[in-house]
Motif scaffolding. Structure first.
Motif, PDB file in Angstrom:
ATOM      1  N   UNK A  63     -86.107   5.245  60.604  1.00  0.00           N
ATOM      2  CA  UNK A  63     -86.173   4.319  61.743  1.00  0.00           C
ATOM      3  C   UNK A  63     -86.724   2.954  61.342  1.00  0.00           C
ATOM      4  N   UNK A  64     -86.292   1.932  62.080  1.00  0.00           N
ATOM      5  CA  UNK A  64     -86.729   0.576  61.787  1.00  0.00           C
ATOM      6  C   UNK A  64     -88.230   0.422  62.036  1.00  0.00           C
ATOM      7  N   UNK A  65     -88.780  -0.591  61.395  1.00  0.00           N
ATOM      8  CA  UNK A  65     -90.224  -0.834  61.509  1.00  0.00           C
ATOM      9  C   UNK A  65     -90.650  -1.025  62.958  1.00  0.00           C
ATOM     10  N   UNK A  66     -89.785  -1.614  63.774  1.00  0.00           N
ATOM     11  CA  UNK A  66     -90.129  -1.848  65.180  1.00  0.00           C
ATOM     12  C   UNK A  66     -90.314  -0.529  65.923  1.00  0.00           C
ATOM     13  N   UNK A  67     -89.528   0.477  65.562  1.00  0.00           N
ATOM     14  CA  UNK A  67     -89.663   1.789  66.200  1.00  0.00           C
ATOM     15  C   UNK A  67     -90.916   2.485  65.697  1.00  0.00           C
ATOM     16  N   UNK A  68     -91.148   2.413  64.385  1.00  0.00           N
ATOM     17  CA  UNK A  68     -92.345   3.030  63.797  1.00  0.00           C
ATOM     18  C   UNK A  68     -93.603   2.453  64.433  1.00  0.00           C
ATOM     19  N   UNK A  69     -93.571   1.143  64.712  1.00  0.00           N
ATOM     20  CA  UNK A  69     -94.745   0.484  65.283  1.00  0.00           C
ATOM     21  C   UNK A  69     -95.043   0.948  66.705  1.00  0.00           C
ATOM     22  N   UNK A  70     -94.061   1.528  67.391  1.00  0.00           N
ATOM     23  CA  UNK A  70     -94.269   1.987  68.764  1.00  0.00           C
ATOM     24  C   UNK A  70     -95.059   3.283  68.833  1.00  0.00           C
ATOM     25  N   UNK A  71     -95.199   3.963  67.705  1.00  0.00           N
ATOM     26  CA  UNK A  71     -96.015   5.163  67.705  1.00  0.00           C
ATOM     27  C   UNK A  71     -95.231   6.443  67.576  1.00  0.00           C
ATOM     28  N   UNK A  72     -95.965   7.542  67.529  1.00  0.00           N
ATOM     29  CA  UNK A  72     -95.395   8.852  67.221  1.00  0.00           C
ATOM     30  C   UNK A  72     -94.316   9.284  68.202  1.00  0.00           C
ATOM     31  N   UNK A  73     -94.580   9.179  69.503  1.00  0.00           N
ATOM     32  CA  UNK A  73     -93.605   9.648  70.488  1.00  0.00           C
ATOM     33  C   UNK A  73     -92.274   8.925  70.339  1.00  0.00           C
ATOM     34  N   UNK A  74     -92.334   7.610  70.110  1.00  0.00           N
ATOM     35  CA  UNK A  74     -91.104   6.834  69.970  1.00  0.00           C
ATOM     36  C   UNK A  74     -90.338   7.233  68.716  1.00  0.00           C
ATOM     37  N   UNK A  75     -91.057   7.476  67.626  1.00  0.00           N
ATOM     38  CA  UNK A  75     -90.403   7.873  66.376  1.00  0.00           C
ATOM     39  C   UNK A  75     -89.735   9.235  66.528  1.00  0.00           C
ATOM     40  N   UNK A  76     -90.455  10.202  67.102  1.00  0.00           N
ATOM     41  CA  UNK A  76     -89.888  11.545  67.265  1.00  0.00           C
ATOM     42  C   UNK A  76     -88.671  11.522  68.185  1.00  0.00           C
ATOM     43  N   UNK A  77     -88.761  10.726  69.236  1.00  0.00           N
ATOM     44  CA  UNK A  77     -87.627  10.622  70.157  1.00  0.00           C
ATOM     45  C   UNK A  77     -86.417  10.012  69.455  1.00  0.00           C
ATOM     46  N   UNK A  78     -86.664   8.981  68.662  1.00  0.00           N
ATOM     47  CA  UNK A  78     -85.571   8.366  67.906  1.00  0.00           C
ATOM     48  C   UNK A  78     -84.941   9.367  66.939  1.00  0.00           C
ATOM     49  N   UNK A  79     -85.779  10.104  66.222  1.00  0.00           N
ATOM     50  CA  UNK A  79     -85.254  11.073  65.249  1.00  0.00           C
ATOM     51  C   UNK A  79     -84.418  12.144  65.942  1.00  0.00           C
ATOM     52  N   UNK A  80     -84.875  12.626  67.094  1.00  0.00           N
ATOM     53  CA  UNK A  80     -84.098  13.633  67.818  1.00  0.00           C
ATOM     54  C   UNK A  80     -82.741  13.086  68.242  1.00  0.00           C
ATOM     55  N   UNK A  81     -82.712  11.802  68.579  1.00  0.00           N
ATOM     56  CA  UNK A  81     -81.444  11.203  69.000  1.00  0.00           C
ATOM     57  C   UNK A  81     -80.449  11.089  67.852  1.00  0.00           C
ATOM     58  N   UNK A  82     -80.941  11.211  66.627  1.00  0.00           N
ATOM     59  CA  UNK A  82     -80.069  11.089  65.446  1.00  0.00           C
ATOM     60  C   UNK A  82     -79.580  12.439  64.940  1.00  0.00           C
ATOM     61  N   UNK A  83     -80.023  13.527  65.556  1.00  0.00           N
ATOM     62  CA  UNK A  83     -79.573  14.847  65.119  1.00  0.00           C
ATOM     63  C   UNK A  83     -78.120  15.025  65.524  1.00  0.00           C
ATOM     64  N   UNK A  84     -77.236  15.374  64.573  1.00  0.00           N
ATOM     65  CA  UNK A  84     -75.811  15.549  64.899  1.00  0.00           C
ATOM     66  C   UNK A  84     -75.616  16.621  65.961  1.00  0.00           C
ATOM     67  N   UNK A  85     -74.697  16.349  66.882  1.00  0.00           N
ATOM     68  CA  UNK A  85     -74.436  17.307  67.967  1.00  0.00           C
ATOM     69  C   UNK A  85     -73.840  18.591  67.395  1.00  0.00           C
TER      70      UNK A  85
END
Length: 597
Positions: free
Chosen positions: A575-597
């Motif tokens: 994830x981009x630095x801007x997402x990392x800077x938002x904190x753990x919840x934002x990073x985990x949510x972003x990562x889940x959104x990238x899991x292939x369907x």
């Protein structure tokens, strides 16, 4: 005349007047929500939720009815289901049953409105994980809410609830429950079924007792029961093995709660009616770092207060304390000691104004030297003065302290002095040790904390026999791997491995289900296996900052027990630095959104 008549027909405010059919939610917001899955309507003075919001993923977008071409980013038929709906800080008085038209919602934020009831259709939001209902006028909840099997966070603070139903125990996935600022006089027995709960806020109600099954909540880390009518706390709270913070301010307690919760770090019992503190009460609280006893009626502290070796803050403001025990000066970590509003005798006023360090130094000066208080004779293997042993510390604090000596070995005299005492902590940090002291194994029956940071260790195999260790600090050494036998440490909660030479995530850590904290920052770790991390059910803190991670696997987002994930300082692009800077919840949510369907 015709010109004048024509002029009279002109609407001079036409350009300023909004069209009568203008929707209450800008179309641009709805369009963006179809792409992002998030619709934020916070603080828009809404009195009801527009139908266009409920039907966002049902109706065909307006532009689809026109003969236009669509870019790749505007293909309405590829729209994203709405997963987050934020309606906080409006003037909503009701929520329609049409909420069922948004079945993909994972977050519904309705806090700070004027809701008096909720629709049964709320129970159809099977994917809902966060439901925020604080600051409303709810006096009850529909039974359907308790069928939300994926709900993890339910916040109901500042409502009009006078009871909670037994069905609350059906929310088995719940990790956070906030029912503070209501009118509760008791709690349902089903509360003990919430086995995954980590944060429970019960403050500012009218509770006179806590339920008998509360100790079954063995994963709760924070429990806030402040501002109630409690006169006692059940001893069973000691069974809450994960409890770290306990707030009992402004109740009717007459004694310190009989607690032996092994992880308890912060205890707040200010503004009660506690008149005395016994040595037995203190002995149970050995892991405390913060103890607040302010605004009580305490007349004296026991000498056993010196057993609180991890204490950093002690607040005794506004009590009836006349003298302080000299052993208070032996607390090695105490940084803040608050004594205002006590009738202290025998301590000069100017000394009290000089701060905690000076006061502790004065108290240490009052301790008489023990006959066997030190072994001063230097041996052939140690420098003069290096073998000095503070027996008082060992007896009272149950601690072996030999740090910042620049020593390449730990003197035998230290272990000899500790032979008859159940030592619980050892600090050998900031030395020149290249090996684990062989005699450390003599403490294996009692040692729970070990600090060997800032040494020269390249191997730590001897530590595998210390089966009672709960906290292990090995930062700033020369470790490249950990022995497989380390999995014998089945009680280990935290391991600190920052600033070593690890090039991969230590394999043995994947097999240590008791771990809650893993700190691996400032190494050269190139990857992590998220599937194996899922086997660590208690892991809440993971530090992988400043390593060599070229990518972050999306499956890491499934590690939902994580409350703190540090990834900064790695060479990955997403994830981009801007997402990392938002904190753990934002990073985990972003990562889940990238899991292939």
């Amino acid at each position: 005349m015709s010109r004048l008549r024509g002029a009279q027909q002109v609407d001079s405010l036409r350009g300023f007047r909004a069209p009568e059919s203008e929707p209450s939610v800008p179309y641009g917001l709805l369009k963006a929500a179809r792409q992002s899955g998030t619709l934020n309507l916070t603080n828009r003075s809404l009195t009801e939720v527009p139908a266009s919001v409920y039907r966002l993923n049902v109706d065909t977008p307006e532009e689809a009815h026109h003969n236009v071409s669509f870019g790749a980013s505007e293909r309405w038929w590829e729209q994203t289901d709405l997963t987050k709906l934020l309606l906080a800080s409006n003037r909503l008085t009701r929520l329609s049953d049409d909420i069922r038209l948004l079945p993909a919602l994972t977050t519904l934020d309705l806090h700070d409105n004027q809701l008096q009831a909720l629709p049964p259709a709320l129970g159809e939001l099977r994917e809902l994980q966060q439901l925020r209902l604080g600051h409303n006028r709810l006096s009850s909840l529909p039974a359907e809410v308790f069928s939300l099997k994926n709900l993890r966070s339910l916040t109901l603070q500042r409502n009009l609830l006078d009871a909670l139903p037994e069905e609350l125990g059906q929310l088995e996935a719940l990790t956070e429950l906030d029912v503070s600022d209501n009118r509760l006089t008791e709690l349902p027995s089903g509360l003990g079924l919430l086995g995954r709960l980590q944060k429970l806020q019960l403050c500012r109600n009218k509770l006179t007792r806590l339920p008998d099954d509360l100790p079954l909540l063995t994963n709760v880390k924070l429990l806030d029961c402040s501002d109630n009518l409690l006169s006692e706390v059940p001893a069973g709270l000691s069974q809450m093995a994960a409890l770290e913070q306990l707030y009992l301010r402004r109740n009717k307690l007459r004694r310190l709660p009989p607690l032996a919760a092994p992880a308890l770090k912060e205890l707040y019992v200010g503004n009660n009616q506690i008149a005395s503190v016994s040595g037995e009460d203190v002995w149970r609280l050995g892991a405390l770092s913060v103890l607040e006893l302010r605004d009580n009626k305490i007349a004296a502290l026991p000498e056993q207060v010196a057993a609180l070796g991890a204490l950093t803050r002690l607040d005794l403001t506004n009590n009836d304390i006349g003298t302080l025990p000299a052993s208070l000066g032996l607390l090695p970590q105490l940084k803040i000691l608050l004594l205002e509003g006590n009738p202290l005798r025998g301590i000069r006023r100017d000394l009290l104004t000089k701060g905690t360090n000076e006061l502790l130094k004065y108290l240490r000066g009052r301790i008489e030297e023990e006959p066997d208080g030190a072994v001063d004779a230097p041996t052939a293997m140690t420098l003069p003065g290096q073998a000095a042993v503070n027996v008082h510390n060992i007896k009272t604090l149950k601690s072996l302290a030999y740090s910042d000596k620049k020593a390449d070995r730990i003197p035998d005299e230290l272990f000899q002095a500790a032979a008859e005492h159940a030592v619980t902590s050892a600090d050998f940090s900031k030395n020149l040790l290249s090996d684990v002291p062989p005699r450390l194994c003599e403490t294996r029956a009692s040692l729970t904390e070990l600090n060997m940071a800032f040494n020269r260790l390249s191997c730590c195999s001897p530590l595998c026999s210390l089966v009672n260790l709960a906290h292990l600090d090995l930062r700033n050494n020369q470790l490249r791997d950990l022995p497989g036998e380390l999995k014998n440490l089945t009680k280990l909660h935290s391991v600190i491995l920052n600033s070593n030479k690890f090039k991969s995530f230590p394999e043995v850590l994947y097999d240590m289900a008791s771990l809650e904290t893993i700190l691996l920052g400032n190494n050269q770790v190139g990857g992590v296996d998220p599937a194996r991390l899922l086997g660590l059910p208690r892991l809440s803190t993971l530090d992988l900052s400043n390593n060599d991670l070229l990518n972050v696997p999306p499956q890491l987002g499934l590690c939902t027990t994580l409350r703190c994930l540090s990834l900064q300082g790695n060479p990955f692009r997403t994830p981009r630095a801007a997402i990392v800077a938002k904190g753990t919840d934002a990073v985990l949510e972003y990562l889940r959104s990238r899991i292939p369907a």
